[in-house]
Design a protein around this motif. Sequence first.
Motif, PDB file in Angstrom:
ATOM      1  N   ASN A  73       3.632   9.024 -10.752  1.00  0.00           N
ATOM      2  CA  ASN A  73       4.320  10.028  -8.921  1.00  0.00           C
ATOM      3  C   ASN A  73       3.683  11.382  -8.416  1.00  0.00           C
ATOM      4  N   LEU A 128      16.221  -7.498  -3.969  1.00  0.00           N
ATOM      5  CA  LEU A 128      15.095  -6.105  -4.124  1.00  0.00           C
ATOM      6  C   LEU A 128      15.005  -6.152  -2.754  1.00  0.00           C
ATOM      7  N   ARG A 129      15.175  -4.685  -2.709  1.00  0.00           N
ATOM      8  CA  ARG A 129      14.651  -3.558  -1.004  1.00  0.00           C
ATOM      9  C   ARG A 129      13.647  -2.607  -1.864  1.00  0.00           C
ATOM     10  N   GLY A 130      12.855  -2.480  -0.681  1.00  0.00           N
ATOM     11  CA  GLY A 130      11.676  -0.974  -0.739  1.00  0.00           C
ATOM     12  C   GLY A 130      10.662  -1.552  -0.872  1.00  0.00           C
ATOM     13  N   LEU A 131      10.320  -2.744  -1.235  1.00  0.00           N
ATOM     14  CA  LEU A 131       9.306  -3.176  -1.733  1.00  0.00           C
ATOM     15  C   LEU A 131       8.618  -4.057  -0.911  1.00  0.00           C
ATOM     16  N   GLN A 132       7.630  -3.610  -0.579  1.00  0.00           N
ATOM     17  CA  GLN A 132       7.159  -4.673   0.327  1.00  0.00           C
ATOM     18  C   GLN A 132       6.364  -6.012   0.179  1.00  0.00           C
ATOM     19  N   ARG A 188      11.603  -1.985 -10.297  1.00  0.00           N
ATOM     20  CA  ARG A 188      11.606  -1.033 -10.339  1.00  0.00           C
ATOM     21  C   ARG A 188       9.788   0.704 -11.579  1.00  0.00           C
ATOM     22  N   SER A 196       4.445   2.233  -4.395  1.00  0.00           N
ATOM     23  CA  SER A 196       4.014   1.497  -3.507  1.00  0.00           C
ATOM     24  C   SER A 196       2.984   3.217  -3.713  1.00  0.00           C
TER      25      SER A 196
END
Length: 342
Positions: free
Chosen positions: A294, A73-77, A127, A131
Amino acid sequence: MMRAAVLRSPGQFEIEERPIPRPGPGEALIKIARVGICGTDLHIFNGHYAADSLPMVPGHEFTGTIEAVGTDLRGLQVGGKVVVDMNIGCGRCFWCRRNEILNCPEMQQMGITMDGAFAEYMLVPARLVISAPDDVPFEVLALTEPLACVVRAARKARVNFGQSAVVIGAGPIGNLHVQLLRTIGAAPVIVMDISAERVEMALDCGADIGVTDPAQLKQAVLMATDGRGADVVVESVGNPALYGAALRLMRKGGHLAAFGLTGPEDTLALPILDTILHENSVKGSVAGMGQDMNDALTLLVHGRIQTDPFTRASFPLQEIQQAFDSIGDRPDDLKTQIVMAA
């Protein structure tokens, strides 16, 4: 281990210890910070809705931080603030492709058809994680989901600037309808509720005209619209009689935004010929999803919504029973939130 508030039966919560789940591929573990109590939660609590899902952990208006993520998984910190879209569709069917997830044959909703957020940790599809800025308080971020519902209703109603609008009901969702209509540029915005306190709060939050006597509402609308009736009427209570009244408040060519939930057997007597000849329209909407979330978050981040009336009442998780039991005695609290973590 973690604590979770399980609704064992209507009206009865129990705090129990559960293992903290571990995220698998495509999943994120959220450390829950705040959860708002929704009208749907109250329906479940009172045994009027989703009784076949009990026992269950309710809660779907939530925010928190990412505790852990699954593989690839990318983009989640990890540690970042987030909100989460509660509606889980298959992602493949005709309705999911159109962002009409409530119609997906495999649709699930966190806290309604499956365990939700009245727990210290929650596993969600990555998904659906959005953020959020670190400088926005959790109590404000917890309003994203209810505001998203209102965003979707306004989008479906195609509200535009300069349109007259009536909101029936000045509870938490009705207040958000009022605020969003004003933000869009609707004018005048007329609100009706039998609670003088809630009408006053709606006026403070942007309504132009407030009515507390249902018998006086039609005359107030006609006076404010040169005798035409309203461009848009939002029913935000869920009362069949008020839906009938809403039809009579619309101008010719007007729109009824059907939002308030009624019983499954309730019906609306629609004047078919007038609907055809006057080109009236009725559109249902109840839950925000996808881009609605969003957009709602963006409005909150940029201060377009007055949130103070929604963030005054909070209870710790161990007092969730008291929070639910006392809601009817606290009409000045537009929203009650359960505090899970600082």
